[in-house]
Design a protein around this motif. Structure first.
Motif, short mmCIF file in Angstrom:
data_model
loop_
_atom_site.label_atom_id
_atom_site.label_comp_id
_atom_site.label_asym_id
_atom_site.label_seq_id
_atom_site.Cartn_x
_atom_site.Cartn_y
_atom_site.Cartn_z
N ALA A 103 -1.77 3.57 -6.36
CA ALA A 103 -1.17 3.47 -5.03
C ALA A 103 -2.25 3.46 -3.94
CB ALA A 103 -0.20 4.62 -4.80
N MET A 104 -3.32 4.23 -4.16
CA MET A 104 -4.43 4.28 -3.20
C MET A 104 -5.16 2.94 -3.15
SD MET A 104 -7.42 7.21 -2.94
CE MET A 104 -6.21 8.55 -3.00
N LEU A 105 -5.32 2.29 -4.31
CA LEU A 105 -5.95 0.97 -4.35
C LEU A 105 -5.09 -0.06 -3.62
CD1 LEU A 105 -8.06 -1.04 -5.34
CD2 LEU A 105 -6.82 -1.18 -7.51
N THR A 106 -3.79 0.00 -3.84
CA THR A 106 -2.88 -0.92 -3.16
C THR A 106 -2.96 -0.75 -1.64
OG1 THR A 106 -1.35 -0.91 -5.04
CG2 THR A 106 -0.46 -1.64 -2.92
N GLU A 107 -3.07 0.49 -1.19
CA GLU A 107 -3.17 0.75 0.25
C GLU A 107 -4.49 0.21 0.81
OE1 GLU A 107 -1.83 2.38 3.98
OE2 GLU A 107 -0.94 1.54 2.16
N ARG B 67 -4.88 -8.67 -3.91
CA ARG B 67 -3.69 -9.52 -3.99
C ARG B 67 -3.16 -9.94 -2.63
NH1 ARG B 67 -0.41 -6.50 -8.96
NH2 ARG B 67 -2.13 -6.62 -10.47
N TYR B 68 -3.45 -9.13 -1.62
CA TYR B 68 -2.99 -9.49 -0.28
C TYR B 68 -3.86 -10.62 0.27
CZ TYR B 68 0.13 -5.46 0.09
OH TYR B 68 1.15 -4.56 -0.10
N ARG B 69 -3.22 -11.57 0.90
CA ARG B 69 -3.95 -12.69 1.48
C ARG B 69 -3.62 -12.80 2.96
NH1 ARG B 69 -6.22 -12.01 -2.46
NH2 ARG B 69 -6.65 -13.40 -4.22
N ASP C 270 -6.06 -2.34 -0.38
CA ASP C 270 -5.86 -3.79 -0.38
C ASP C 270 -5.08 -4.23 0.86
OD1 ASP C 270 -5.69 -6.44 -1.10
OD2 ASP C 270 -4.29 -6.13 -2.75
N ARG C 271 -4.03 -3.47 1.17
CA ARG C 271 -3.20 -3.81 2.34
C ARG C 271 -3.99 -3.67 3.64
NH1 ARG C 271 -0.22 -1.55 6.27
NH2 ARG C 271 -0.92 0.55 5.72
N LYS C 272 -4.72 -2.55 3.76
CA LYS C 272 -5.46 -2.31 4.99
C LYS C 272 -6.68 -3.22 5.13
CE LYS C 272 -4.24 2.54 5.83
NZ LYS C 272 -4.75 3.92 5.95
N GLY C 273 -7.16 -3.72 3.99
CA GLY C 273 -8.35 -4.56 4.03
C GLY C 273 -8.18 -5.84 4.80
N LYS C 274 -6.94 -6.32 4.91
CA LYS C 274 -6.70 -7.58 5.60
C LYS C 274 -6.13 -7.40 7.00
CE LYS C 274 -1.92 -8.35 4.14
NZ LYS C 274 -1.42 -8.23 5.51
N ILE C 275 -5.93 -6.15 7.40
CA ILE C 275 -5.30 -5.88 8.70
C ILE C 275 -6.29 -6.12 9.84
CG2 ILE C 275 -4.44 -4.01 10.18
CD1 ILE C 275 -2.95 -2.91 7.80
N ILE C 276 -5.79 -6.73 10.90
CA ILE C 276 -6.52 -6.82 12.17
C ILE C 276 -5.77 -5.97 13.18
CG2 ILE C 276 -7.24 -8.31 14.06
CD1 ILE C 276 -7.51 -10.58 12.09
N PRO C 277 -6.39 -4.94 13.76
CA PRO C 277 -5.68 -4.09 14.71
C PRO C 277 -5.08 -4.91 15.85
CG PRO C 277 -7.83 -3.17 14.19
CD PRO C 277 -7.79 -4.54 13.59
N ARG C 278 -3.81 -4.64 16.15
CA ARG C 278 -3.16 -5.37 17.25
C ARG C 278 -3.81 -5.03 18.59
NH1 ARG C 278 3.38 -5.20 16.00
NH2 ARG C 278 3.30 -6.39 14.05
N HIS D 239 -10.59 -10.54 4.77
CA HIS D 239 -10.31 -9.39 3.91
C HIS D 239 -11.61 -8.64 3.63
CE1 HIS D 239 -8.58 -6.80 0.94
NE2 HIS D 239 -7.46 -7.50 0.82
N ALA D 240 -11.59 -7.32 3.83
CA ALA D 240 -12.80 -6.52 3.64
C ALA D 240 -13.14 -6.32 2.17
CB ALA D 240 -12.63 -5.15 4.32
N LYS D 241 -12.15 -6.47 1.29
CA LYS D 241 -12.34 -6.24 -0.15
C LYS D 241 -13.06 -4.91 -0.38
CE LYS D 241 -12.18 -11.04 -1.73
NZ LYS D 241 -12.81 -12.06 -2.60
#
Length: 570
Positions: free
Chosen positions: A528-532, A135-137, A534-542, A497-499
């Protein structure tokens, strides 16, 4: 008078580094008032003081020695007490001495499954749809154009052609990393790259060459104009070294060597010799390199490295067959990279539900594969702590319970990427109960199709890599080069997104140890683990820490973004 004497002594201290002594003659004469005369000596008092000092010295030395001995004993005993306590709490003897094991320290997932299986079967809640898992884009920024092909470092004016030879080792994706780094290094040194040589390794035991895994002609053509690549050294160069690669100067380079090292140390040798050989070459170039050199890594990884025709043709068939068998879910499927082979279980030093027979077998495998590595003096193996720390490979049962808890129902098609599962019949049975539509390369391909790949671990891994790359959901269970490269490749293809589902194993083992948890509560934790994930899958480390876990291979954006736009995959 006393006030004037104080700065005098202070000045002497600063000038000589000593403490509080009288000044020299010149310093005394500079004072406006004479110093007070010294007090008369009191011999009796001095003698008495010396006697007291002599009497007290042996006592203080003995006392200090005794205190030191006690302190040293404390330092030795404390770690032993700590380790013993952990063993009593966590180890296999905890039941004998009446201690309650730490939560998550003992494998009880099979008991949990038997307890919750009726509730899993009776669960009639709406299953998750594969098309709506993520769901995260990520809002993609406009990508900058790729660096020009001549953007490599010009260390000196171009001279005679120089050649770079590298020896790569490891499994499929460690080799892939080394190849991409070699392309980048050739660009950095303005050298012609010779097709990398694959070393034979006793662990993987795969004699495949570069051309067996990758399309050599495509590799050379794609890099043309960026880095020149040749299949072998020219005859005139080989003649200088009696036609033996072993006679070519071989450099042993430190891991993650920076650009300045290659510029200052390696480049002069290359210019003098005309050809150098670097062995081994795994992780021998720092991740932090100029953008033009980083671009060469991207170009090699996502465009130049194409699997050879035998691999790509069969892999394409496997993806098509997997898609056909996933018609119930719109052609979408879940892929799982399962690391539960016997060598992985043995190396992890974790205990499961096989009792003494399992423990004895694992000890035998460790001895055969790694000798006395696990018996070295001072090495303590604590399976319970390994499990609590998330270092134990997940069993097929644990992966299945996690996915059912996340909302994937028994109509979900699963592709299992793995080697030979440890005690496969026993460990796969509960996973098949939960997900009957379970497939592997062995079940999707015919025996004749797989025959040319048997005994070649890297070629088999390439098949798994391709099928996992095309899945809607990828599940990693143990880390390693395979998931890191695959997640990066999926980010490159899926708009950043890593999906990918990355289990929180520290949390999971505690939940699977709790015999009092309900299926409803377990599901809430898994969702909750799946949601996390999903959230981390689109993150690019600063701020990227330049390691294999957060490298350009795992996080290709924004470094490789220009290729993404060029390919129309953004």
């Amino acid at each position: 008078m006393g006030m004037k004497a104080k700065p005098h002594h202070q000045h002497h201290y600063n000038g000589n580094g000593g403490g509080g002594g009288g000044g020299n003659g010149s310093e005394s004469s500079s004072s406006t008032s004479p110093s007070p005369p010294p007090s008369p000596r009191r011999h009796s008092s001095t003698l008495s003081h010396c006697r007291r000092k002599l009497r007290s010295k042996p006592i203080s030395v003995v006392a200090g020695f005794l205190l030191l001995r006690r302190f040293l004993r404390f330092l030795v005993v404390l770690p032993l007490l700590y380790v013993s306590g952990l063993i009593m709490c966590v180890g296999p003897f905890s039941g004998l001495v009446g201690h309650t094991p730490l939560p998550g320290s003992v494998y009880r997932s099979h008991e949990m499954f038997e307890l919750l299986w009726p509730h899993i079967q009776a669960d009639n809640s709406t299953p998750i749809e594969l098309s709506s898992v993520w769901r995260y884009r990520r809002k993609l920024k406009e990508q900058k154009p790729c660096p020009p092909s001549t953007a490599g470092l010009q260390l000196e004016s171009p001279g005679p052609s120089v050649y770079l030879i590298v020896e790569v080792n490891g499994g499929l994706n460690q080799q892939r990393s080394a190849i991409c780094n070699a392309v980048a290094l050739a660009g950095l040194l303005n050298a012609i790259l010779v097709i990398p040589n694959f070393e034979f390794h006793n662990v993987w035991r795969d004699p495949s060459t570069f051309g067996d895994i990758y399309d050599e002609d495509h590799f050379i053509a794609t890099l043309d104009g960026h880095v020149k690549v040749v299949k072998e050294l020219p005859e005139m160069v080989l003649e200088r070294y009696d036609h033996s690669i072993a006679n070519i100067p071989t450099l042993r380079v430190q891991a993650w060597a920076p650009v300045r090292y290659y510029k200052g140390e390696v480049y002069p040798i290359l210019q003098r010799q005309g050809v150098i050989r670097i062995a081994p070459f795994a992780n021998r170039l720092a991740m932090n390199v100029p953008p033009s050199i980083q671009h060469l890594r991207c170009l090699a990884n996502y465009e130049a490295l194409k699997f050879s025709s035998p691999i790509s043709n069969l892999a394409k068939k496997l993806v098509e067959r997997m898609t056909e068998k996933s018609s119930r879910t719109g052609g979408k499927y879940v892929s799982i990279h399962l690391r539960f082979e016997e060598d992985m279980v043995a190396f992890s030093c974790c205990l499961y539900d096989g009792g003494e027979a399992e423990n004895s077998e694992m000890n035998s495998i460790r001895q055969k594969g790694w000798g006395d590595k696990f018996k070295r003096k001072g090495r303590v193996t604590l399976p319970g702590l390994n499990r609590i720390d998330g270092k134990c490979p997940l069993t097929p049962l644990e992966v299945g319970m996690m996915l059912r808890g996340m909302g994937f129902d028994n109509s979900t098609s699963i592709y299992l990427a793995s080697g030979k599962i440890y005690w496969a019949e026993k460990h796969l049975a509960p996973l098949l109960k939960m997900f009957p539509y379970l497939h592997t390369k062995e079940s999707l391909a015919t025996p004749d199709e797989l025959a040319p790949f048997k005994g070649y671990s890297s070629r088999l891994a390439a098949l798994d890599y391709t099928v996992c790359l095309s899945s809607e959901v990828f599940v990693t269970t143990q880390g390693g080069n395979f998931p890191h490269f695959l997640m990066g490749h999926r980010r490159f293809l899926n708009g950043g997104h890593a999906k990918t589902i990355i289990p929180d194993k520290r949390k999971l083992v505690v939940l699977l140890h709790d015999m009092g948890i309900s299926w409803k509560d377990f599901k809430l934790e898994m969702e909750a683990m799946l949601t996390e994930s999903d959230r981390k899958g689109k993150i690019i480390p600063r701020v990227k820490k330049f390691t294999k876990k957060s490298s350009v291979y795992s996080y290709p954006l924004p470094d490789c973004g220009c290729l993404q736009k060029h390919n129309g995959t953004g």
